[in-house]
Design a protein around this motif. Structure first.
Motif, PDB file in Angstrom:
ATOM      1  N   THR A   1      -3.215  -7.264  -3.540  1.00 43.92           N
ATOM      2  CA  THR A   1      -3.842  -8.550  -3.209  1.00 43.92           C
ATOM      3  C   THR A   1      -2.939  -9.712  -3.608  1.00 43.92           C
TER       4      THR A   1
ATOM      5  N   LEU B   1      -3.343   4.536  -5.314  1.00 44.89           N
ATOM      6  CA  LEU B   1      -4.493   4.055  -4.552  1.00 44.89           C
ATOM      7  C   LEU B   1      -5.328   5.190  -3.971  1.00 44.89           C
TER       8      LEU B   1
ATOM      9  N   TRP C   1      -7.177  -3.316   5.047  1.00 42.68           N
ATOM     10  CA  TRP C   1      -6.524  -2.011   5.058  1.00 42.68           C
ATOM     11  C   TRP C   1      -7.388  -0.994   5.800  1.00 42.68           C
TER      12      TRP C   1
ATOM     13  N   TRP D   1      -4.790  -2.209  -6.577  1.00 42.61           N
ATOM     14  CA  TRP D   1      -5.318  -3.063  -5.501  1.00 42.61           C
ATOM     15  C   TRP D   1      -5.131  -4.549  -5.836  1.00 42.61           C
TER      16      TRP D   1
ATOM     17  N   VAL E   1       0.847  -1.200   0.000  1.00 42.42           N
ATOM     18  CA  VAL E   1       0.000   0.000   0.000  1.00 42.42           C
ATOM     19  C   VAL E   1       0.880   1.247   0.000  1.00 42.42           C
TER      20      VAL E   1
ATOM     21  N   LYS F   1      -8.886  -4.955   0.854  1.00 42.93           N
ATOM     22  CA  LYS F   1      -9.280  -3.566   1.069  1.00 42.93           C
ATOM     23  C   LYS F   1      -9.912  -3.392   2.450  1.00 42.93           C
TER      24      LYS F   1
END
Length: 140
Positions: A54, A33, A74, A50, A26, A71
């Motif tokens: 993943t 993002l 996060w 994303w 991230v 997601k």
């Protein structure tokens, strides 16, 4: 009598390695993002970013997390870090308490660095806010 089994068995909790990879990925892709949509950042590029996060998480964990699950993790990490930071800042501001007795974890500090100071602490305006609001209404 048999217990009714759940459709989707609950996945294992995220390991420390999965969480560390999630944070690293991230952080590497933060501009894509979380940047505002523009000519260079399209919804598809956010989706692809994303997917990359993943895939990296799945490579270390072996639990085959889905994009929505990653997601969500996060979002949960971010939420809990903000709460811990708010509690920490409250301890620092206490009167007569002698300062905070806890320190933030490296994970919390990393998350706060990724999302930015304004997202964590809010927007701070220096000076007397009464004067600022009075100055803004003079032209009416």
């Amino acid at each position: 009598m048999m217990m009714a089994s759940r459709k989707d068995p609950r996945k294992k909790n995220y390991t420390e390695a999965e969480t560390a990879v999630l944070l690293r990925e991230v952080e590497m892709r933060a501009n894509t993002l979380f940047g505002s949509l523009s000519g260079s950042i399209l919804p598809k590029s956010k989706y692809v970013a994303w997917q990359g996060v993943t895939q990296a998480v799945n490579e270390v964990g072996g639990n085959q997390r889905t994009l929505p699950e990653v997601k969500k993790k996060w979002a949960d990490l971010k939420l809990h870090s903000k709460k811990r930071l708010a509690r920490h800042m409250g301890m620092l501001r206490e009167t007569g308490g002698g300062g905070a007795t806890s320190t933030l974890s490296p994970e919390d500090e990393n998350i706060c660095a990724i999302i930015g100071e304004e997202a964590v602490q809010g927007v701070y305006v220096e000076g007397d806010t009464d004067l600022l609001s009075a100055g803004g209404s003079e032209g009416m």
